[in-house]
Each structure stands twice: as structure tokens, then as C-alpha cells.
Scaffold this motif. Structure first.
Motif, PDB file in Angstrom:
ATOM      1  N   ILE A 154     -42.088  66.100  16.617  1.00 52.51           N
ATOM      2  CA  ILE A 154     -43.230  65.722  16.595  1.00 52.51           C
ATOM      3  C   ILE A 154     -42.833  64.444  15.852  1.00 52.51           C
ATOM      4  O   ILE A 154     -42.276  63.846  14.824  1.00 52.51           O
ATOM      5  N   LYS A 155     -43.435  63.570  16.900  1.00 47.76           N
ATOM      6  CA  LYS A 155     -43.404  61.889  16.429  1.00 47.76           C
ATOM      7  C   LYS A 155     -43.416  62.138  15.138  1.00 47.76           C
ATOM      8  O   LYS A 155     -44.539  62.049  14.321  1.00 47.76           O
ATOM      9  N   LYS A 156     -43.180  60.282  13.876  1.00 47.24           N
ATOM     10  CA  LYS A 156     -42.978  60.938  12.552  1.00 47.24           C
ATOM     11  C   LYS A 156     -44.016  60.940  11.692  1.00 47.24           C
ATOM     12  O   LYS A 156     -44.719  61.828  11.102  1.00 47.24           O
ATOM     13  N   LYS A 157     -45.314  59.922  12.293  1.00 51.65           N
ATOM     14  CA  LYS A 157     -46.442  59.578  11.740  1.00 51.65           C
ATOM     15  C   LYS A 157     -47.314  61.437  12.117  1.00 51.65           C
ATOM     16  O   LYS A 157     -48.125  61.272  10.730  1.00 51.65           O
ATOM     17  N   GLN A 158     -47.153  61.961  12.949  1.00 48.64           N
ATOM     18  CA  GLN A 158     -47.870  62.922  13.730  1.00 48.64           C
ATOM     19  C   GLN A 158     -47.086  64.392  12.622  1.00 48.64           C
ATOM     20  O   GLN A 158     -47.695  65.382  11.747  1.00 48.64           O
ATOM     21  N   ARG A 159     -45.681  63.877  12.780  1.00 50.80           N
ATOM     22  CA  ARG A 159     -45.009  64.767  11.842  1.00 50.80           C
ATOM     23  C   ARG A 159     -45.649  64.924  10.766  1.00 50.80           C
ATOM     24  O   ARG A 159     -45.869  66.475   9.663  1.00 50.80           O
ATOM     25  N   ALA A 160     -45.232  64.004   9.445  1.00 46.98           N
ATOM     26  CA  ALA A 160     -46.511  63.851   8.140  1.00 46.98           C
ATOM     27  C   ALA A 160     -47.512  64.599   8.042  1.00 46.98           C
ATOM     28  O   ALA A 160     -48.065  65.386   7.625  1.00 46.98           O
ATOM     29  N   VAL A 161     -48.089  64.231   9.008  1.00 42.41           N
ATOM     30  CA  VAL A 161     -49.968  64.791   9.046  1.00 42.41           C
ATOM     31  C   VAL A 161     -50.108  67.171   9.346  1.00 42.41           C
ATOM     32  O   VAL A 161     -50.566  67.562   8.500  1.00 42.41           O
ATOM     33  N   VAL A 162     -48.711  67.248  10.039  1.00 40.91           N
ATOM     34  CA  VAL A 162     -48.303  69.224  10.511  1.00 40.91           C
ATOM     35  C   VAL A 162     -47.726  69.224   8.715  1.00 40.91           C
ATOM     36  O   VAL A 162     -48.366  70.357   8.401  1.00 40.91           O
ATOM     37  N   LEU A 166     -49.684  71.971   6.249  1.00 39.83           N
ATOM     38  CA  LEU A 166     -48.622  73.562   5.509  1.00 39.83           C
ATOM     39  C   LEU A 166     -48.547  73.321   3.921  1.00 39.83           C
ATOM     40  O   LEU A 166     -48.352  74.604   3.781  1.00 39.83           O
ATOM     41  N   LYS A 167     -49.158  72.207   3.460  1.00 36.83           N
ATOM     42  CA  LYS A 167     -49.528  72.107   2.055  1.00 36.83           C
ATOM     43  C   LYS A 167     -50.945  73.047   2.514  1.00 36.83           C
ATOM     44  O   LYS A 167     -51.311  72.872   0.809  1.00 36.83           O
ATOM     45  N   ASN A 168     -51.676  73.086   2.887  1.00 36.91           N
ATOM     46  CA  ASN A 168     -53.321  73.284   2.366  1.00 36.91           C
ATOM     47  C   ASN A 168     -53.787  74.796   2.374  1.00 36.91           C
ATOM     48  O   ASN A 168     -54.778  75.061   2.752  1.00 36.91           O
TER      49      ASN A 168
END
Length: 348
Positions: A154-162, A166-168
Motif C-alpha cells: 500500500i502507498k506509504k501515506k495510506q499504509r500509515a492510515v491502515v 489497526l490500533k483502534n
């Protein structure tokens, strides 16, 4: 060459439908949306007239063309392949058979006196009787072999969103719960100002397509916040009707949902491709899908005008619909569910 083909119309015979579906299964241009199950769903849920044409040569099917007639005082009279679907047009491995069925569709459009014929090809055509309009694009990518590899792709910025999602403390479930999917989806599209489909539509899709259709729902504190109804076909997963409630944005639950669907499809359904469907060019959904790293692929929808003087524009971006959209967004959800189906049956 086209004089050698015989034109046939699909009826209600189960064996005939099975031969159609077997042909769709066997060719590269056959998509999930060419299957005869859509005919049964559209007829039973919406009451539209279906004109499913196929061509035979030496008693063998060589091309199929699903067509649905929609007639509305508000939105016009159209013959479409296929409404409520991303892809359509002729499915065939023969250029001659494709041209034959296209010309038969044009003749039928004139006979029915529709405003226009629309065929939702994902590829270009060279029929001079058809006019191309590329206003939508599809998105998708190959699925990696593990959840870790899928996330890494996944593209870097969207990977950070995913990763954030996962921590929510979100959980997900995969089941046949079309009611929850409908409830979440209907509220989501109300917020966008779009009429929702009837509840029985989701249930009918699940009943018709069985194991090739399921629902993934994301929960927070045992309450659904996002949900998506997906299809599986030819080693592909197609998330088709998805949405989230008001809390979804802060929780990143839609991002969590699509990532978990990718992992589930790869591991449990042996899917190798994630088809993220179509979006209007430069729309919010278009831009969102690009954040994943998927590149748009133009959809080459083809039109033939019969009574209409210009190509149709049913896009939400059409200025004449802006007032309606703003008013719809203010409706109570229960009321949007009550009256939405009377309009959405013509907006597929």
C-alpha cells in the motif's frame, strides 16, 4: 461473416441459463456482471424488462449481451448493459460475434424507442455506430501472498492510515448479514445525497450468488461502523457496496475494512486480484482509491443515441441535480430508506 450467426434470446429455462453462464466462465471477456443471476435479481427486485441476447454458431454460444430496459419520466428511457453493474457490453472472443450482437442491440434500441443505448465496456470498441464516453475509471491491483506483504504494497501515506486503524481496537466479521450491510450503506449514501436501493436487493444478491457473495462488517465496541458487500469471481474479489457511519472517518474503519477484505480474499478465497470497482473521474472516491497506490484505468462506455440529442449525464456533478442532493442529505435516514428505492431503480 455476421450473417452466419443465429440470434437467440435468453428465457427462464435453467439449462439455457447454465449454458450462458458456462460460456461466460470460459472466456476472458466474461465478467461477474455478465452472469444470468443479474437478470433474475433485476427482474424480481426492480421489475425492469431484461433483453438478454446471445449469438450461436453451429449451435454453440459464441457471444452474450445482457441488456436491461429502464423507463422513467424523470431519468428517461434507456437500454443498458448493464445497470447496477460496472462492466457490460458483449462478452465474446470473436470480433465478428461482438459486432453482430452490437448491431442487434442497436436495432432493438430503435424498436423499443429508447432515448439511448449504453454498453459498459472496460475496453475500446471500433463500431462506427457507437460513441465512446470515458467518464469513469476502474481501480485494482494484484494481491500479495501474505497480510504483511499486502500492507507493505500500500502507498506509504495510506499504509500509515491502515496501521493507525489497526490500533483502534476494531474487530471484523464475515457473514451473510445483508441487513447490517444495508443499514450502514443506506446511511452512508444518504449522507452523500444519493437515494438508496431497496433492502431486498442486498438479500437477493446474497440469495442468488451464494458463496460468491458475502458481507464484511467492522465493529467498534460491538457496534457496526463500516460494512461492505463483496463478490468473488475468477480469483477476484469485488467490494461492491460499502460504506461507513459518522464515526468511520475518525476510526479509519473503512480503511481497516478494505485491508481486512484483501487479506480474507487472498487467504480464504484464493483471490489473486482486488477489483476496487469504478469511480467518477476526479471524484472523491476516485482520489481515495489512488491513495492506496492503484492507478485508474479508463472505462470505455459506448453509446448509441436513438431519441436523445446528447449523451446522458446522470452524474451527481450535473448542476441540475445539486439542489436535489442537498435536500436529500437533510432527510431522516428512515425516510430516505422509504422513498429512495423509487428513484434508485433508475440510477443503476
Amino acid at each position: 461473416m455476421t450473417d452466419n450467426y443465429q440470434l437467440c434470446r435468453l428465457g427462464d429455462d435453467a439449462q439455457e441459463s447454465q449454458k450462458w453462464d458456462d460460456f461466460v466462465d470460459s472466456i476472458d471477456t466474461g465478467t461477474f456482471f455478465h452472469l444470468t443471476g443479474w437478470k433474475r435479481v433485476i427482474e424480481s427486485v426492480y421489475g425492469h424488462s431484461c433483453h438478454y441476447l446471445y449469438a450461436t454458431l453451429n449451435n454453440n454460444i459464441v457471444g452474450v449481451l445482457p441488456l436491461v430496459e429502464q423507463k422513467s419520466l424523470l431519468f428517461g428511457h434507456a437500454l443498458i448493459s448493464t445497470p447496477f453493474c460496472v462492466y457490460g457490453g458483449v462478452a465474446s472472443n470473436s470480433d465478428d460475434a461482438t459486432l453482430f450482437l452490437e448491431n442487434e442491440a442497436i436495432a432493438l434500441a430503435h424498436k423499443l424507442g429508447v432515448d439511448y443505448l449504453e454498453m459498459r465496456y472496460p475496453f475500446t470498441r471500433n463500431n462506427p455506430e457507437l460513441t465512446e464516453k470515458c467518464a469513469h475509471s476502474s481501480f485494482g491491483w494484484e494481491l500479495a501472498d501474505t497480510p504483511e506483504a499486502i500492507l507493505a504494497g500500500i502507498k506509504k501515506k495510506q499504509r500509515a492510515v491502515v496501521r493507525h486503524s489497526l490500533k483502534n481496537e476494531l474487530s471484523f466479521r464475515i457473514e451473510e448479514d445483508t441487513k447490517t450491510a444495508y443499514d450502514v450503506y443506506s446511511e452512508s449514501v444518504r449522507n452523500l445525497g444519493t437515494p438508496v436501493f431497496p433492502k431486498k436487493y442486498f438479500a437477493s444478491l446474497k440469495q442468488e450468488f451464494g458463496d460468491n457473495c458475502d458481507v464484511l462488517t467492522v465493529d467498534k465496541n460491538q457496534k457496526a461502523v463500516s460494512s461492505v458487500l463483496s463478490f468473488y469471481y475468477k480469483n477476484q474479489v469485488l467490494p461492491f457496496y460499502g460504506g461507513g457511519l459518522f464515526d468511520a472517518r475518525a476510526l479509519k474503519s473503512n480503511d481497516f475494512m478494505y485491508y481486512q477484505l484483501m487479506c480474507h480474499a487472498q487467504e480464504n478465497k484464493k483471490c489473486t486480484y482486488f477489483d476496487f470497482g469504478r469511480s467518477k473521474d476526479d471524484s472523491g472516491a476516485f482520489k481515495y482509491k489512488r491513495t492506496w497506490g492503484m492507478e485508474p484505468v479508463a472505462l470505455h462506455y459506448q453509446f448509441h443515441l436513438v431519441k436523445a440529442e446528447a449523451l446522458p449525464n446522470l452524474s451527481p456533478n450535473n448542476p441540475k441535480y445539486q439542489f436535489f442532493i442537498k435536500m436529500w442529505q437533510k432527510l431522516p435516514v428512515w425516510l430516505s430508506r422509504r422513498i429512495g428505492p423509487f428513484l434508485s431503480k433508475y440510477l443503476g
